[in-house]
Design an enzyme around this catalytic site. Structure first.
Site, mmCIF file in Angstrom:
data_model
loop_
_atom_site.group_PDB
_atom_site.id
_atom_site.type_symbol
_atom_site.label_atom_id
_atom_site.label_comp_id
_atom_site.label_asym_id
_atom_site.label_seq_id
_atom_site.Cartn_x
_atom_site.Cartn_y
_atom_site.Cartn_z
ATOM 1 N N GLY A 51 0.815 -1.200 0.000
ATOM 2 C CA GLY A 51 0.000 0.000 0.000
ATOM 3 C C GLY A 51 0.850 1.252 0.000
ATOM 4 C CG ASP A 52 -0.985 5.011 -0.718
ATOM 5 O OD1 ASP A 52 -0.499 4.943 -1.865
ATOM 6 O OD2 ASP A 52 -2.195 5.241 -0.515
ATOM 7 N N GLY A 53 1.894 3.044 2.407
ATOM 8 C CA GLY A 53 2.961 3.025 3.398
ATOM 9 C C GLY A 53 4.198 2.323 2.882
ATOM 10 C CB THR A 54 4.642 -0.858 0.998
ATOM 11 O OG1 THR A 54 3.889 -1.575 1.968
ATOM 12 C CG2 THR A 54 5.810 -1.705 0.528
ATOM 13 C CB VAL A 55 4.364 3.430 -2.165
ATOM 14 C CG1 VAL A 55 4.887 4.474 -3.149
ATOM 15 C CG2 VAL A 55 3.645 2.321 -2.918
ATOM 16 C CD GLU A 70 8.173 1.182 5.754
ATOM 17 O OE1 GLU A 70 8.825 0.187 5.373
ATOM 18 O OE2 GLU A 70 7.495 1.193 6.794
ATOM 19 C CG ASP A 74 3.366 21.497 -9.455
ATOM 20 O OD1 ASP A 74 4.022 20.905 -8.565
ATOM 21 O OD2 ASP A 74 2.225 21.975 -9.248
ATOM 22 C CD GLU A 85 4.456 6.638 10.423
ATOM 23 O OE1 GLU A 85 5.073 6.472 11.493
ATOM 24 O OE2 GLU A 85 5.014 6.692 9.312
#
Length: 287
Positions: free
Chosen positions: A64-68, A70, A211, A267
């Protein structure tokens, strides 16, 4: 060479199954790769850094976004590219980057799209990719985290919104930019490099990840009875039409508030002061 990082607990175990499929496809395509599994919070950062130092061309984050996040922290300052295989609950960053949300399609996208530069942000010196904020969204996230054990996608966050309507209290904040200092009670304060939070809620519909700017959104505090109607606008991508909503683009901003809890890419951390800054073209990524 590709390095595949798999977070086995992301998406309630979904990432582990998807990771196995990814490895099988790479083997069938005779693409040189290696894999490893994260074992604790922050482990993906260490593994990604080691992979980059060992010469990996791309590091694929399966989770998920947390793994991404890290993984991105481990790749910062290297020439290894970030690849995202969405396998978590929210998977918000891929929506901004235009990466397919189906894992196998995301893999094909990575294999067929050369990496290019994207911005990142920092909060008190720590990297973030997508969005940070304090106020109502943190209250929502508290409830959503509990619901993630049972449902995926947008549903945990919708449940969080309903619960937060009855418990949220506005925050008294001081916001300082290069041009001005503001002191006022807030419903929402958000700093974004990506557009989405909460599994698809457009908190920053005008944000662009290359940007060289961070998008700031503030929404003034309002009576509780007015919140349901206005939050419908948030859920339907019309957040900028909410009365008291102010949008801006900037390179640096500081917010101070007592007992402040800040959402950093999903987080929650406790801070009294948060300084946000843009890192232009900080990362290579497949998007």
């Amino acid at each position: 060479m590709l390095q595949v990082l798999i977070n086995p607990i992301a998406g309630n175990g979904r990432a582990q199954r998807i990771g196995a499929q990814i490895l099988r496809v790479l083997s069938e395509k005779n693409i040189q790769h290696d894999s490893c599994t994260t074992e604790y919070a922050g482990h993906a950062t260490l593994l990604a850094r080691r992979a980059a130092e060992a010469g990996a061309d791309s590091v694929l984050a399966v989770g998920g976004d947390g793994t991404v996040l890290e993984t991105a922290r481990g790749l910062l300052g290297t020439e290894a590219a970030l690849g995202i295989i969405p396998a978590g609950t929210g998977n918000d960053m891929v929506k901004t980057l235009g990466v397919p949300q189906k894992p196998m399609e995301a893999l094909e996208h990575i294999l067929s799209h050369p990496p290019r530069r994207m911005d990142a942000g920092t909060v008190n010196g720590e990297l973030f990719l997508n969005a940070c904020g304090t106020g109502f969204d943190v209250c929502v996230l508290d409830y959503a985290q509990r619901a993630k054990k049972y449902v995926q996608g947008l549903l945990p966050y919708l449940w969080g919104v309903l619960r937060a309507l009855f418990s949220f209290r506005s925050i008294d904040a001081c916001i300082q930019t290069a041009e001005t200092t503001l002191r006022k009670p807030l419903l929402v304060f958000s700093i974004a490099n990506g557009r989405f939070i909460g599994g698809g809620i457009q908190i920053a519909p005008l944000a662009c990840p290359d940007d060289g700017k961070l998008d700031m959104l503030t929404i003034d505090a309002m009576p509780r009875w007015r919140m349901p109607l206005q939050l419908v606008k948030l859920l339907t991508g019309k957040v900028l039409s909410i009365p008291g909503a102010v949008h801006g683009r900037l390179e640096r901003v500081c917010i101070r508030a007592e007992n402040m809890r800040v959402n950093v890419d999903g987080e929650i951390v406790s801070l009294r002061e948060a300084v946000f800054e843009i890192l232009p073209e900080a990362l290579l990524a497949h998007w």
